[in-house]
Design an enzyme around this catalytic site. Sequence first.
Site, PDB file in Angstrom:
ATOM      1  N   ILE A  74      24.198  19.052  46.411  1.00  0.00           N
ATOM      2  CA  ILE A  74      24.297  19.702  45.097  1.00  0.00           C
ATOM      3  C   ILE A  74      23.178  20.741  45.008  1.00  0.00           C
ATOM      4  O   ILE A  74      22.035  20.473  45.406  1.00  0.00           O
ATOM      5  CB  ILE A  74      24.133  18.651  43.957  1.00  0.00           C
ATOM      6  N   SER A  96      17.395   3.862  50.696  1.00  0.00           N
ATOM      7  CA  SER A  96      17.103   3.657  49.268  1.00  0.00           C
ATOM      8  C   SER A  96      18.371   3.810  48.435  1.00  0.00           C
ATOM      9  O   SER A  96      18.585   3.078  47.470  1.00  0.00           O
ATOM     10  CB  SER A  96      16.022   4.632  48.785  1.00  0.00           C
ATOM     11  N   LYS A  97      19.215   4.766  48.813  1.00  0.00           N
ATOM     12  CA  LYS A  97      20.433   4.975  48.019  1.00  0.00           C
ATOM     13  C   LYS A  97      21.464   3.872  48.279  1.00  0.00           C
ATOM     14  O   LYS A  97      22.243   3.516  47.383  1.00  0.00           O
ATOM     15  CB  LYS A  97      21.010   6.364  48.301  1.00  0.00           C
ATOM     16  N   SER A 121      23.968   8.324  46.270  1.00  0.00           N
ATOM     17  CA  SER A 121      24.197   9.501  47.121  1.00  0.00           C
ATOM     18  C   SER A 121      25.193   9.114  48.202  1.00  0.00           C
ATOM     19  O   SER A 121      25.298   7.933  48.559  1.00  0.00           O
ATOM     20  CB  SER A 121      22.878   9.929  47.781  1.00  0.00           C
ATOM     21  N   TYR A 140      15.676   7.711  52.813  1.00  0.00           N
ATOM     22  CA  TYR A 140      16.453   8.157  51.651  1.00  0.00           C
ATOM     23  C   TYR A 140      17.801   7.438  51.617  1.00  0.00           C
ATOM     24  O   TYR A 140      18.191   6.872  50.586  1.00  0.00           O
ATOM     25  CB  TYR A 140      16.656   9.669  51.704  1.00  0.00           C
ATOM     26  N   VAL A 179       8.966   6.655  36.672  1.00  0.00           N
ATOM     27  CA  VAL A 179       9.922   5.535  36.770  1.00  0.00           C
ATOM     28  C   VAL A 179       9.380   4.374  37.599  1.00  0.00           C
ATOM     29  O   VAL A 179       9.920   3.274  37.566  1.00  0.00           O
ATOM     30  CB  VAL A 179      11.290   5.987  37.342  1.00  0.00           C
TER      31      VAL A 179
HETATM   32  P1  NAD Z   1      15.586  17.532  41.346  1.00  0.00           P
HETATM   33  O1  NAD Z   1      14.411  17.508  42.254  1.00  0.00           O
HETATM   34  O2  NAD Z   1      16.065  18.807  40.786  1.00  0.00           O
HETATM   35  O3  NAD Z   1      15.355  16.524  40.120  1.00  0.00           O
HETATM   36  C1  NAD Z   1      14.751  15.276  40.283  1.00  0.00           C
HETATM   37  C2  NAD Z   1      13.979  14.952  39.013  1.00  0.00           C
HETATM   38  O4  NAD Z   1      13.426  13.630  39.155  1.00  0.00           O
HETATM   39  C3  NAD Z   1      12.804  15.920  38.787  1.00  0.00           C
HETATM   40  O5  NAD Z   1      12.832  16.410  37.456  1.00  0.00           O
HETATM   41  C4  NAD Z   1      11.579  15.066  39.047  1.00  0.00           C
HETATM   42  O6  NAD Z   1      10.444  15.448  38.285  1.00  0.00           O
HETATM   43  C5  NAD Z   1      12.099  13.685  38.657  1.00  0.00           C
HETATM   44  N1  NAD Z   1      11.267  12.628  39.249  1.00  0.00           N
HETATM   45  C6  NAD Z   1      10.864  12.515  40.545  1.00  0.00           C
HETATM   46  N2  NAD Z   1      10.063  11.442  40.668  1.00  0.00           N
HETATM   47  C7  NAD Z   1       9.972  10.877  39.453  1.00  0.00           C
HETATM   48  C8  NAD Z   1       9.278   9.741  38.941  1.00  0.00           C
HETATM   49  N3  NAD Z   1       8.489   8.997  39.714  1.00  0.00           N
HETATM   50  N4  NAD Z   1       9.435   9.445  37.633  1.00  0.00           N
HETATM   51  C9  NAD Z   1      10.205  10.221  36.823  1.00  0.00           C
HETATM   52  N5  NAD Z   1      10.867  11.296  37.237  1.00  0.00           N
HETATM   53  C10 NAD Z   1      10.742  11.617  38.537  1.00  0.00           C
HETATM   54  O7  NAD Z   1      16.724  16.830  42.189  1.00  0.00           O
HETATM   55  P2  NAD Z   1      18.257  16.503  41.868  1.00  0.00           P
HETATM   56  O8  NAD Z   1      19.035  17.034  42.983  1.00  0.00           O
HETATM   57  O9  NAD Z   1      18.613  16.856  40.485  1.00  0.00           O
HETATM   58  O10 NAD Z   1      18.221  14.918  42.050  1.00  0.00           O
HETATM   59  C11 NAD Z   1      18.591  14.030  41.015  1.00  0.00           C
HETATM   60  C12 NAD Z   1      19.141  12.758  41.646  1.00  0.00           C
HETATM   61  O11 NAD Z   1      20.313  13.060  42.378  1.00  0.00           O
HETATM   62  C13 NAD Z   1      18.192  12.071  42.627  1.00  0.00           C
HETATM   63  O12 NAD Z   1      18.253  10.676  42.451  1.00  0.00           O
HETATM   64  C14 NAD Z   1      18.766  12.456  43.970  1.00  0.00           C
HETATM   65  O13 NAD Z   1      18.447  11.535  44.975  1.00  0.00           O
HETATM   66  C15 NAD Z   1      20.237  12.475  43.657  1.00  0.00           C
HETATM   67  N6  NAD Z   1      21.042  13.253  44.592  1.00  0.00           N
HETATM   68  C16 NAD Z   1      20.845  14.596  44.741  1.00  0.00           C
HETATM   69  C17 NAD Z   1      21.633  15.290  45.662  1.00  0.00           C
HETATM   70  C18 NAD Z   1      21.472  16.767  45.873  1.00  0.00           C
HETATM   71  O14 NAD Z   1      22.046  17.280  46.846  1.00  0.00           O
HETATM   72  N7  NAD Z   1      20.743  17.494  45.059  1.00  0.00           N
HETATM   73  C19 NAD Z   1      22.599  14.611  46.398  1.00  0.00           C
HETATM   74  C20 NAD Z   1      22.763  13.251  46.220  1.00  0.00           C
HETATM   75  C21 NAD Z   1      21.990  12.578  45.305  1.00  0.00           C
END
Ligand code: NAD
Length: 258
Positions: free
Chosen positions: A193, A161-162, A145, A158, A60
């Site tokens: 999550i 960024s959010k 987030s 983090y 991305v």
């Molecule tokens: P995850 O690590 O399971 O999934 C993240 C995905 O993003 C992975 O498949 C990874 O390969 C992909 N990714 C990372 N860098 C990338 C890049 N440069 N280009 C393309 N893909 C890329 O994590 P998740 O928990 O599913 O996170 C998904 C989103 O949710 C993120 O934006 C994260 O910040 C946000 N989020 C997660 C939580 C949580 O507690 N898990 C809470 C708030 C927000």
Amino acid sequence: MSRFTDKVVLVSGAGSGIGRATAKLFAAEGALVVAADLVEFASDVIAEFGDDPLMLPLDVRKREDWDRVAHAVMEKFGRLDVLVNVAGVNHDPTAPKIDPSLEDMSLDFLRNIFAVNIEGTVLGTQIGISLMRKSGGGAIVNVSSIAAHKGWPGRPPYGMSKAAVSQFSKSVAVRCAREDTNIRCNAVLPGPIATPMLVPLSGPAGKRGDGKSGADHVPMKRYGEPEEVGAAILFLASDDASYITGAELVIDGGLMAS
Ligand code: NAD
């Protein structure tokens, strides 16, 4: 229920966690799924995304990758209806420590997180808007987030960024509405999550509120499931949310309210 029959839906970060669950839910409601991720898709992931999903490699952070994805989407489907910017990181995997002290945090650490979370969302949204203009409108959902609004002492980049993702989503929403694009843009703000992203923080054993894990400070005493975020994303992307744009939808078991 099939709110997305024949709608073309692009999900970044679809290889894992929230992105994977979201793409699966869209497919279950009839969407033509375009799944993109930095890492190669596992075969069991591909099987979840409908009959003939388009699976694409995407960093991305790279404009040329987004251009290639846009070209592939138009070539196969000729339109884009929904974009979900899910890809994100909460630490710099190349850094020696997950949580460097504030004094030791390098600018590279900061920039690596900003590049994925902020620049990736901006580049994706630019592509999304240009394709949706040609398609007569659409919906963008950005994954922010609760860290956008809460102090997180261990990981300021983090949250910063959010906060940018949340702000950007509102600016995009207002601009698209004022320009009569028929494009809505909203953000979801998950709390903790249960995905691989949480593992470096709390470990797999910390998934449920057991008195020792991070889940115990959540009023609902558990981490959310990725499908619970996916359901909120589908709502915002659907016609059920036709008058909702510029919103931040919190999915956190009551954490922000406590
Ligand atoms: P995850 O690590 O399971 O999934 C993240 C995905 O993003 C992975 O498949 C990874 O390969 C992909 N990714 C990372 N860098 C990338 C890049 N440069 N280009 C393309 N893909 C890329 O994590 P998740 O928990 O599913 O996170 C998904 C989103 O949710 C993120 O934006 C994260 O910040 C946000 N989020 C997660 C939580 C949580 O507690 N898990 C809470 C708030 C927000």
